[in-house]
Design a protein around this motif. Structure first.
Motif, mmCIF file in Angstrom:
data_model
loop_
_atom_site.group_PDB
_atom_site.id
_atom_site.type_symbol
_atom_site.label_atom_id
_atom_site.label_comp_id
_atom_site.label_asym_id
_atom_site.label_seq_id
_atom_site.Cartn_x
_atom_site.Cartn_y
_atom_site.Cartn_z
ATOM 1 N N LYS A 284 -29.505 -7.102 4.639
ATOM 2 C CA LYS A 284 -29.263 -6.842 6.164
ATOM 3 C C LYS A 284 -30.087 -6.351 6.913
ATOM 4 C CE LYS A 284 -24.392 -6.119 4.275
ATOM 5 N NZ LYS A 284 -23.349 -5.238 3.950
ATOM 6 N N TYR A 286 -30.906 -6.482 10.210
ATOM 7 C CA TYR A 286 -30.835 -6.199 11.483
ATOM 8 C C TYR A 286 -29.531 -5.151 11.767
ATOM 9 C CZ TYR A 286 -33.605 -10.390 11.427
ATOM 10 O OH TYR A 286 -34.650 -11.346 11.060
ATOM 11 N N ASP A 287 -28.677 -5.320 10.844
ATOM 12 C CA ASP A 287 -27.743 -4.362 11.146
ATOM 13 C C ASP A 287 -26.939 -4.109 9.444
ATOM 14 O OD1 ASP A 287 -25.277 -2.674 11.571
ATOM 15 O OD2 ASP A 287 -24.916 -3.842 13.402
ATOM 16 N N LYS A 288 -27.340 -2.978 9.107
ATOM 17 C CA LYS A 288 -26.538 -2.466 7.812
ATOM 18 C C LYS A 288 -25.048 -2.308 8.027
ATOM 19 C CE LYS A 288 -28.293 2.108 8.226
ATOM 20 N NZ LYS A 288 -29.552 3.005 7.770
ATOM 21 N N HIS A 289 -24.626 -2.108 8.987
ATOM 22 C CA HIS A 289 -23.109 -1.620 8.905
ATOM 23 C C HIS A 289 -22.152 -2.742 9.054
ATOM 24 C CE1 HIS A 289 -24.824 2.000 10.117
ATOM 25 N NE2 HIS A 289 -25.442 1.635 11.144
ATOM 26 N N ASN A 308 -26.796 -12.220 8.973
ATOM 27 C CA ASN A 308 -26.902 -10.811 9.545
ATOM 28 C C ASN A 308 -27.306 -10.989 11.086
ATOM 29 O OD1 ASN A 308 -28.670 -7.998 9.336
ATOM 30 N ND2 ASN A 308 -26.747 -8.046 8.726
ATOM 31 N N TYR A 309 -28.472 -11.691 11.235
ATOM 32 C CA TYR A 309 -29.134 -11.849 12.468
ATOM 33 C C TYR A 309 -28.247 -12.589 13.275
ATOM 34 C CZ TYR A 309 -32.306 -13.397 16.155
ATOM 35 O OH TYR A 309 -32.986 -13.527 17.405
ATOM 36 N N THR A 312 -25.648 -10.102 14.590
ATOM 37 C CA THR A 312 -26.343 -9.155 15.581
ATOM 38 C C THR A 312 -26.496 -9.609 17.133
ATOM 39 O OG1 THR A 312 -27.414 -8.461 13.590
ATOM 40 C CG2 THR A 312 -28.125 -7.450 15.859
ATOM 41 N N ARG A 358 -34.240 -3.059 16.961
ATOM 42 C CA ARG A 358 -32.887 -3.063 16.697
ATOM 43 C C ARG A 358 -33.011 -2.690 15.146
ATOM 44 N NH1 ARG A 358 -27.405 -4.683 17.883
ATOM 45 N NH2 ARG A 358 -26.283 -4.116 16.015
ATOM 46 N N ARG A 361 -33.567 0.674 14.256
ATOM 47 C CA ARG A 361 -32.240 1.549 14.499
ATOM 48 C C ARG A 361 -31.343 1.095 13.527
ATOM 49 N NH1 ARG A 361 -31.408 -0.261 19.392
ATOM 50 N NH2 ARG A 361 -29.433 -0.709 19.071
ATOM 51 N N THR A 362 -30.947 -0.060 13.168
ATOM 52 C CA THR A 362 -29.663 -0.347 12.322
ATOM 53 C C THR A 362 -29.890 -0.918 10.959
ATOM 54 O OG1 THR A 362 -29.120 -2.170 13.722
ATOM 55 C CG2 THR A 362 -28.144 -0.111 14.532
ATOM 56 N N GLY A 363 -31.074 -1.571 11.098
ATOM 57 C CA GLY A 363 -31.360 -2.564 9.546
ATOM 58 C C GLY A 363 -31.654 -1.650 8.430
#
Ligand SMILES: [Zn+2]
Ligand SMILES: [Zn+2]
Ligand SMILES: [Zn+2]
Length: 376
Positions: A284, A286-289, A308-309, A312, A358, A361-363
């Protein structure tokens, strides 16, 4: 006895705790001998007292009960252990299965038809229903819209309107009860289970809140919605059966099973993998959440596995940080080709520096570096 895979004299160690190797003569016979000795109790591999579905196929979809494994080890398999043919099949099981599955369509006249129509159909579906109508990642001239709608029907999935609405809900409410194919309800549910049961009330409620005004007023989408089934019966069923039969003398049954059934099984499962595998296996960056991943087996998804991309930046026409060449993304290649013809335009793309910010910040940090080396 004494060779790899064999336990004490006369016993063959079970290969795995699942029943997935049941084409193996030894595994199949072992299970069946256990079934006869311990019918209708926990040690029975397909114990009918656990219900019709379990006995029919459910037993192949879950771990064996510990009693089944225990009794399987005790059952006398010495006759099969001593049989050279059975041992050969056991030893070369995986390559044999692969060979037979691959060879099956090759020795058939329908093969050229199936092998051309299949990849084209997969890519067109992604360019059309997903990237154009559902997410509006680019604009298309009428000629391209007609082409995409016409070829989309080959897949015989939901009509464009319904597909887009469900998928918009999936993006809006990912991984909650309102997600039509929520991975939180398990791999099987996300893959095909959601089509086998009633929608969760939240899915229906959220479906009503989705803005569908663009497709409500699209005459082509409304036409396709109206005539979806009759169109599909011709394009999905009749055409692939009749073309090989009429033009190069294929038998009707072979054309039906290869060009319709085999193709349908393949394309449905590769699409479903986007809902299941691409929310299950992979990194993940780009965004692990969120649950969506850059899927490990994305190559079967024709450019739709950079999930994941995609979750996002759903409006990015490439559905990946990368283009068609530096990552295997044939659907992007198709759109680029259409753009060259002047049929596709105004493709939307997430700016590279925004993506990099991004990711920081969130990856997931460890996979961010990997992505920078263009692993994807
Ligand atoms: Zn029997
Ligand atoms: Zn998704
Ligand atoms: Zn999407």
């Amino acid at each position: 006895a004494g060779r790899t895979g064999y336990g004490r004299t006369g016993h063959i160690k079970p290969k795995c705790p699942y029943s997935c190797c049941w084409h193996l003569v030894v595994e199949c016979c072992r299970d069946h001998r256990v079934h006869h000795r311990f019918s209708d109790i926990d040690a029975d591999p397909h114990n009918i007292t656990r219900g019709f579905f379990f006995a029919h196929m459910g037993w192949l979809m879950c771990r064996k009960h510990p009693d089944v494994i225990e009794q399987g080890k005790l059952v006398d398999m010495s006759d099969l252990a001593a049989n050279p043919v059975i041992s050969l099949q056991r030893k070369f099981y995986v390559p044999l299965v692969a060979l037979i599955w691959a060879a099956f369509p090759i020795f058939n006249l329908s093969w050229p038809y199936d092998k051309t129509i299949n990849p084209v159909e997969c890519n067109i579906r992604h360019c059309g229903v997903h990237r154009l109508w559902c997410h509006r990642t680019y604009k298309a001239k009428p000629v391209l819209q007609y082409l995409l709608a016409f070829l989309y029907v080959l897949a015989f999935q939901d009509n464009i309107y319904k597909w887009s609405r469900d998928h918009r809900v999936h993006h809006k409410c990912a991984d909650t009860d309102a997600d039509p194919y929520s991975i939180k309800r398990g791999f099987f549910f996300a893959h095909i289970g959601w089509l086998l049961c009633r929608k969760h009330p939240s899915v229906i409620a959220q479906g009503h809140t989705i803005d569908m005004s663009d497709l409500d007023h699209d005459p082509l989408v409304q036409f396709e919605r109206r005539y979806h089934v009759p169109l599909a019966l011709v394009l999905w069923g009749a055409m692939p059966t009749l073309v090989p039969w009429y033009f190069w003398g294929e038998s009707l049954s072979a054309a039906w099973f290869i060009c319709v059934m085999y193709r349908y099984t393949y394309t449905l499962n590769s699409t479903w993998c986007i809902n299941s595998a691409a929310h299950y296996w992979g990194d993940k960056p780009y965004d692990k959440h969120i649950e969506a991943t850059e899927c490990t087996i994305r190559h079967v998804m024709m450019g739709e596995g950079f999930h994941n991309y995609h979750h996002t930046y759903p409006w990015d026409y490439s559905m990946s940080e990368y283009g068609p060449i530096d990552a295997f993304n044939p659907a992007t290649m198709f759109i680029d080709l259409f753009a060259r013809l002047g049929w596709a335009y105004d493709m939307r793309r997430a700016p590279r520096d925004v993506v990099k910010q991004r990711m920081k910040r969130t990856g997931q940090p460890n996979v961010t570096a990997k992505t920078n080396r263009k692993v994807y």
